[in-house]
Motif scaffolding. Structure first.
Motif, mmCIF file in Angstrom:
data_model
loop_
_atom_site.group_PDB
_atom_site.id
_atom_site.type_symbol
_atom_site.label_atom_id
_atom_site.label_comp_id
_atom_site.label_asym_id
_atom_site.label_seq_id
_atom_site.Cartn_x
_atom_site.Cartn_y
_atom_site.Cartn_z
ATOM 1 N N VAL A 96 10.113 66.612 15.784
ATOM 2 C CA VAL A 96 8.994 66.919 16.681
ATOM 3 C C VAL A 96 8.416 65.604 17.189
ATOM 4 N N ARG A 97 7.905 65.639 18.417
ATOM 5 C CA ARG A 97 7.144 64.532 18.988
ATOM 6 C C ARG A 97 5.760 65.044 19.343
ATOM 7 N N ARG A 98 4.753 64.214 19.131
ATOM 8 C CA ARG A 98 3.397 64.542 19.589
ATOM 9 C C ARG A 98 3.016 63.609 20.721
ATOM 10 N N MET A 99 2.264 64.148 21.672
ATOM 11 C CA MET A 99 1.807 63.340 22.812
ATOM 12 C C MET A 99 0.541 63.962 23.378
ATOM 13 N N PRO A 100 -0.277 63.164 24.056
ATOM 14 C CA PRO A 100 -1.453 63.740 24.721
ATOM 15 C C PRO A 100 -0.999 64.703 25.817
ATOM 16 N N ASP A 101 -1.772 65.752 26.010
ATOM 17 C CA ASP A 101 -1.486 66.711 27.068
ATOM 18 C C ASP A 101 -1.827 66.047 28.407
ATOM 19 N N PRO A 102 -0.840 65.857 29.303
ATOM 20 C CA PRO A 102 -1.143 65.203 30.579
ATOM 21 C C PRO A 102 -2.127 65.997 31.438
ATOM 22 N N ALA A 103 -2.201 67.303 31.234
ATOM 23 C CA ALA A 103 -3.135 68.126 31.998
ATOM 24 C C ALA A 103 -4.571 67.966 31.504
ATOM 25 N N ASP A 104 -4.726 67.616 30.230
ATOM 26 C CA ASP A 104 -6.051 67.447 29.633
ATOM 27 C C ASP A 104 -5.883 66.622 28.363
ATOM 28 N N GLY A 105 -6.179 65.347 28.457
ATOM 29 C CA GLY A 105 -5.963 64.403 27.369
ATOM 30 C C GLY A 105 -6.725 64.693 26.093
ATOM 31 N N ARG A 106 -7.647 65.657 26.133
ATOM 32 C CA ARG A 106 -8.366 66.029 24.899
ATOM 33 C C ARG A 106 -7.452 66.794 23.946
ATOM 34 N N TYR A 107 -6.347 67.327 24.456
ATOM 35 C CA TYR A 107 -5.435 68.131 23.650
ATOM 36 C C TYR A 107 -4.169 67.345 23.338
ATOM 37 N N THR A 108 -3.543 67.721 22.241
ATOM 38 C CA THR A 108 -2.276 67.111 21.837
ATOM 39 C C THR A 108 -1.181 68.154 21.941
ATOM 40 N N LEU A 109 -0.051 67.739 22.490
ATOM 41 C CA LEU A 109 1.117 68.601 22.585
ATOM 42 C C LEU A 109 2.094 68.270 21.469
ATOM 43 N N ALA A 110 2.775 69.298 20.976
ATOM 44 C CA ALA A 110 3.893 69.118 20.055
ATOM 45 C C ALA A 110 5.143 69.570 20.803
ATOM 46 N N GLU A 111 6.163 68.731 20.768
ATOM 47 C CA GLU A 111 7.412 69.025 21.463
ATOM 48 C C GLU A 111 8.563 68.972 20.458
ATOM 49 N N LEU A 112 9.383 69.996 20.463
ATOM 50 C CA LEU A 112 10.551 70.063 19.595
ATOM 51 C C LEU A 112 11.656 69.182 20.177
ATOM 52 N N THR A 113 12.188 68.279 19.359
ATOM 53 C CA THR A 113 13.283 67.420 19.803
ATOM 54 C C THR A 113 14.605 68.183 19.715
ATOM 55 N N ASP A 114 15.655 67.582 20.242
ATOM 56 C CA ASP A 114 16.976 68.196 20.127
ATOM 57 C C ASP A 114 17.377 68.330 18.659
ATOM 58 N N ASP A 115 17.083 67.309 17.837
ATOM 59 C CA ASP A 115 17.389 67.398 16.404
ATOM 60 C C ASP A 115 16.609 68.536 15.748
ATOM 61 N N GLY A 116 15.335 68.690 16.127
ATOM 62 C CA GLY A 116 14.524 69.782 15.593
ATOM 63 C C GLY A 116 15.066 71.133 16.012
ATOM 64 N N PHE A 117 15.531 71.229 17.252
ATOM 65 C CA PHE A 117 16.130 72.479 17.722
ATOM 66 C C PHE A 117 17.381 72.804 16.910
ATOM 67 N N ASP A 118 18.183 71.792 16.619
ATOM 68 C CA ASP A 118 19.383 72.008 15.799
ATOM 69 C C ASP A 118 19.007 72.533 14.412
ATOM 70 N N VAL A 119 17.953 71.981 13.822
ATOM 71 C CA VAL A 119 17.508 72.412 12.493
ATOM 72 C C VAL A 119 17.089 73.880 12.518
ATOM 73 N N VAL A 120 16.247 74.254 13.465
ATOM 74 C CA VAL A 120 15.766 75.637 13.512
ATOM 75 C C VAL A 120 16.910 76.581 13.877
ATOM 76 N N HIS A 121 17.814 76.136 14.724
ATOM 77 C CA HIS A 121 18.964 76.954 15.097
ATOM 78 C C HIS A 121 19.865 77.222 13.879
ATOM 79 N N GLN A 122 20.044 76.230 13.032
ATOM 80 C CA GLN A 122 20.852 76.401 11.816
ATOM 81 C C GLN A 122 20.134 77.264 10.778
ATOM 82 N N ALA A 123 18.802 77.160 10.704
ATOM 83 C CA ALA A 123 18.037 77.901 9.698
ATOM 84 C C ALA A 123 17.762 79.346 10.104
ATOM 85 N N ALA A 124 17.802 79.641 11.378
ATOM 86 C CA ALA A 124 17.441 80.984 11.868
ATOM 87 C C ALA A 124 18.259 82.103 11.218
ATOM 88 N N PRO A 125 19.581 82.004 11.096
ATOM 89 C CA PRO A 125 20.326 83.091 10.463
ATOM 90 C C PRO A 125 19.913 83.328 8.998
#
Length: 162
Positions: A96-125
């Protein structure tokens, strides 16, 4: 008792009737026992807690795999402080990556990385198998709709979000 004293003017409790008691004890048993049934396969096979899996899963389903932290906390049914700790661990693992929300810097966004997507994709079944075995296979369509309706009525906003 007159309802006064250390706790002020409180009304007498309405004691549970048999139906209410059965509903309450059934619900609290589920709440307390389900994580213990759903988490071990995720831990053993993927090194994930149930909450970590839920966080990654919600991010994987979001547009651009990105959500505001507050929205993610609500979806994962956790407090902002708990989510922040989990996202920090996921950041350290490169999921995961965290970054300020460009639409409103008071908020923080969490973004799933490709590695994170692979982890959840493997764990889902793994999660799906235990979820079906523990919950869904025991319920018919009517039961599942009733459970969804009840869960929505009882939805609680996590601390720090409401």
């Amino acid at each position: 008792m007159n309802g006064t004293g250390a706790h002020g003017d409180q009304e007498e409790p309405r004691w549970l009737d048999e139906q209410e008691k059965a509903a309450w004890t059934g619900l609290i048993s589920l709440v307390l026992l389900l994580p213990g049934k759903l988490e071990p396969p995720l831990r053993q096979e993927h090194g994930l807690t149930l909450f970590e899996y839920l966080v990654l899963s919600h991010l994987s389903e979001a547009p651009r795999r990105t959500l505001r932290m507050g929205e993610l906390a609500f979806l994962a049914s956790g407090s902002l402080s708990r989510l922040s700790n989990v996202v920090k661990r996921c950041e350290q693992r490169g999921w995961v990556r965290r970054m300020p929300d460009p639409a409103d810097g008071r908020y923080t966004l969490a973004e799933l990385t490709d590695d994170g997507f692979d982890v959840v994709h493997q764990a889902a079944p793994t999660h799906l198998r235990s979820l079906r075995r523990t919950v869904l296979d025991a319920l018919n369509t009517t039961d599942q709709k009733a459970l969804a309706r009840i869960a929505e009525k009882l939805r609680i906003v996590p601390d720090g979000l409401g």
